[in-house]
Design a protein around this motif. Structure first.
Motif, mmCIF file in Angstrom:
data_model
loop_
_atom_site.group_PDB
_atom_site.id
_atom_site.type_symbol
_atom_site.label_atom_id
_atom_site.label_comp_id
_atom_site.label_asym_id
_atom_site.label_seq_id
_atom_site.Cartn_x
_atom_site.Cartn_y
_atom_site.Cartn_z
ATOM 1 N N GLY A 239 -2.923 -8.796 5.251
ATOM 2 C CA GLY A 239 -2.640 -9.604 4.070
ATOM 3 C C GLY A 239 -1.910 -8.903 2.948
ATOM 4 O O GLY A 239 -1.880 -9.403 1.815
ATOM 5 N N LEU A 240 -1.302 -7.748 3.223
ATOM 6 C CA LEU A 240 -0.564 -7.052 2.164
ATOM 7 C C LEU A 240 0.840 -7.648 2.011
ATOM 8 O O LEU A 240 1.470 -8.022 2.997
ATOM 9 N N ASP A 241 1.315 -7.692 0.758
ATOM 10 C CA ASP A 241 2.687 -8.146 0.511
ATOM 11 C C ASP A 241 3.681 -7.152 1.087
ATOM 12 O O ASP A 241 3.407 -5.949 1.163
ATOM 13 N N SER B 225 11.235 0.356 -2.670
ATOM 14 C CA SER B 225 11.969 0.646 -3.899
ATOM 15 C C SER B 225 12.125 2.150 -4.085
ATOM 16 O O SER B 225 12.792 2.600 -5.006
ATOM 17 N N GLN B 226 11.489 2.937 -3.215
ATOM 18 C CA GLN B 226 11.571 4.399 -3.311
ATOM 19 C C GLN B 226 11.201 4.997 -1.958
ATOM 20 O O GLN B 226 10.503 4.379 -1.160
ATOM 21 N N THR B 227 11.693 6.207 -1.710
ATOM 22 C CA THR B 227 11.348 6.869 -0.446
ATOM 23 C C THR B 227 10.014 7.605 -0.535
ATOM 24 O O THR B 227 9.571 8.197 0.446
ATOM 25 N N SER B 228 9.357 7.539 -1.702
ATOM 26 C CA SER B 228 8.034 8.173 -1.832
ATOM 27 C C SER B 228 7.050 7.582 -0.818
ATOM 28 O O SER B 228 6.043 8.219 -0.484
ATOM 29 N N THR B 229 7.345 6.373 -0.344
ATOM 30 C CA THR B 229 6.540 5.734 0.710
ATOM 31 C C THR B 229 6.341 6.671 1.903
ATOM 32 O O THR B 229 5.283 6.650 2.530
ATOM 33 N N VAL B 230 7.376 7.465 2.199
ATOM 34 C CA VAL B 230 7.307 8.315 3.397
ATOM 35 C C VAL B 230 6.301 9.454 3.208
ATOM 36 O O VAL B 230 5.691 9.921 4.172
ATOM 37 N N GLN B 231 6.092 9.870 1.943
ATOM 38 C CA GLN B 231 5.027 10.862 1.685
ATOM 39 C C GLN B 231 3.708 10.342 2.261
ATOM 40 O O GLN B 231 2.997 11.060 2.962
ATOM 41 N N ILE B 232 3.413 9.082 1.922
ATOM 42 C CA ILE B 232 2.149 8.485 2.369
ATOM 43 C C ILE B 232 2.110 8.395 3.890
ATOM 44 O O ILE B 232 1.133 8.796 4.536
ATOM 45 N N ARG C 269 0.838 -1.209 0.000
ATOM 46 C CA ARG C 269 0.000 0.000 0.000
ATOM 47 C C ARG C 269 0.869 1.253 0.000
ATOM 48 O O ARG C 269 0.665 2.165 -0.794
ATOM 49 N N HIS C 270 1.871 1.297 0.889
ATOM 50 C CA HIS C 270 2.693 2.505 0.978
ATOM 51 C C HIS C 270 3.694 2.622 -0.167
ATOM 52 O O HIS C 270 4.058 3.719 -0.570
ATOM 53 N N ASN C 271 4.173 1.473 -0.667
ATOM 54 C CA ASN C 271 5.165 1.540 -1.745
ATOM 55 C C ASN C 271 4.510 1.762 -3.110
ATOM 56 O O ASN C 271 5.124 2.321 -4.009
ATOM 57 N N PHE C 272 3.243 1.325 -3.261
ATOM 58 C CA PHE C 272 2.597 1.385 -4.582
ATOM 59 C C PHE C 272 1.184 1.980 -4.553
ATOM 60 O O PHE C 272 0.941 3.037 -5.125
#
Ligand code: DAH
Length: 341
Positions: free
Chosen positions: A176-178, A183-190, A144-147
């Protein structure tokens, strides 16, 4: 032999032995003196003892008593000398050889921060002056956070297992999320927007992972600096001025910034950001205006706020600054290389 003669003989031995032990400068000399006076066969005390046979029978107990006293006194003098020599040796060892102030000093090797760490500290410093605070996120992320929340749907090629380090399928989040190495720090935006209402002005610096073959410009682990600014009325002009001020601070005075049209799922419009460096245009990362779908995913109202985001490669910045040709040098931990920073 009269008792007093015997006693005089013993006292003489005691006096000489004490003097000899006191004069002994080292263990060898002391041992020699010990054998001479206390030696069981030819020692002076042993020789004197023989005189006891000539003492009157009535005086023998007194003579024997005196003999014992003298023997003990000689032994005590010996032990004292032994201690004196031992402490002398220890003192000498502690003070070492005489200090020679003309010898060159021995080099004191101090460690230093890794060049990437130094770069990260500097980036935080520069962005801090522009009002950006530092946020962090986990290196093991869920899809969810990465994609997903970044507007990268399930069928998007960026989610291909061949392009990501997914954890084993047995490991998933509680819902149940993978999981994968981000692969990117954009996750931290979320992560930031999920728990902070706007306005937001953050950077996040950290490692990201991709199954790339290592070569001069690629490595399966590298660092990114993510930036996010959300508020009412944020525009692309703000993005460009922030990046220009950043580039000028980091690379030198008055660096020009160029935007080329691009595509990222989480920004619309999206750009590649190039900095002009020594007469060359160099791509430092991606940027754009936060896509409304991203705002919706984190519960922001895309009608009331706008924002920009960017992601820059930290290694690239570090390598430009220090004129490094091979990213692998940064991670092989060869101190001959690292010592230079
Ligand atoms: N996450 C992108 C990457 O890893 C870089 C990036 C592009 C980050 C655009 C952003 C952005 O925040 O707006 O390639």
């Amino acid at each position: 032999m009269a008792l007093n003669e015997f006693i005089a003989e013993l006292d003489g031995v005691l006096q000489e032995a004490t003097a000899a032990f006191a004069a002994a400068a080292d263990n060898d000399a002391l041992e020699e003196a010990r054998v001479a006076f206390l030696g069981a066969k030819k020692g002076r005390l042993r020789a004197a003892q023989k005189g006891m046979g000539g003492v009157d029978a009535d005086d023998r107990p007194q003579a024997g008593q005196r003999l014992n006293d003298v023997k003990r006194a000689i032994e005590t003098a010996f032990e004292e000398a032994e201690r004196r020599i031992a402490t002398g040796a220890a003192d000498a060892a502690a003070s070492g050889p005489a200090f020679d102030r003309t010898l060159p000093g021995s080099e004191y090797r101090v460690g230093s921060l890794h060049p990437i760490t130094q770069t990260i500290e500097e980036l935080k410093d520069i962005m801090g002056r522009l009002g950006f605070t530092v946020a962090d996120g986990p290196e093991i992320e869920d899809e969810r956070h990465n994609f997903e929340a970044l507007n990268i749907p399930r069928e998007h090629p960026a989610r291909d297992p061949l392009d990501n380090f997914y954890l084993s399928t047995a490991e998933k989040t509680a819902d149940g999320l993978d999981l994968l190495m981000r692969s990117q720090t954009s996750t931290v935006q979320i992560r930031v927007m999920e728990h902070t209402p706007p306005p937001v002005r953050i950077i996040s610096l950290g490692r990201v992972y991709r199954p790339d073959e290592a070569d001069r410009t690629h490595y399966p682990m590298f660092h990114q600096m993510e930036g996010l600014m959300v508020d009412e009325g944020v525009t692309m002009a703000d993005l460009k001025s922030v990046l220009r001020m950043f580039a000028s601070s980091y690379l030198g005075s008055d660096v020009r910034v160029r935007f080329r049209p691009s595509f990222f799922p989480f920004t619309e419009p999206s750009v590649e950001a190039d900095f002009e460096w020594n007469g060359e245009w160099i791509e430092f990362g991606g940027a754009g205006m936060v896509d409304p779908n991203v705002f919706t995913a984190v519960g922001y109202d895309p009608e009331s706020v706008t924002g920009f985001a960017f992601g820059l490669g930290v290694e690239r910045l570090c390598m430009r600054r220090h004129n490094l040709a091979d990213i692998r040098d940064l991670f092989t931990n060869d101190v001959r290389f690292l010592r230079q920073f």
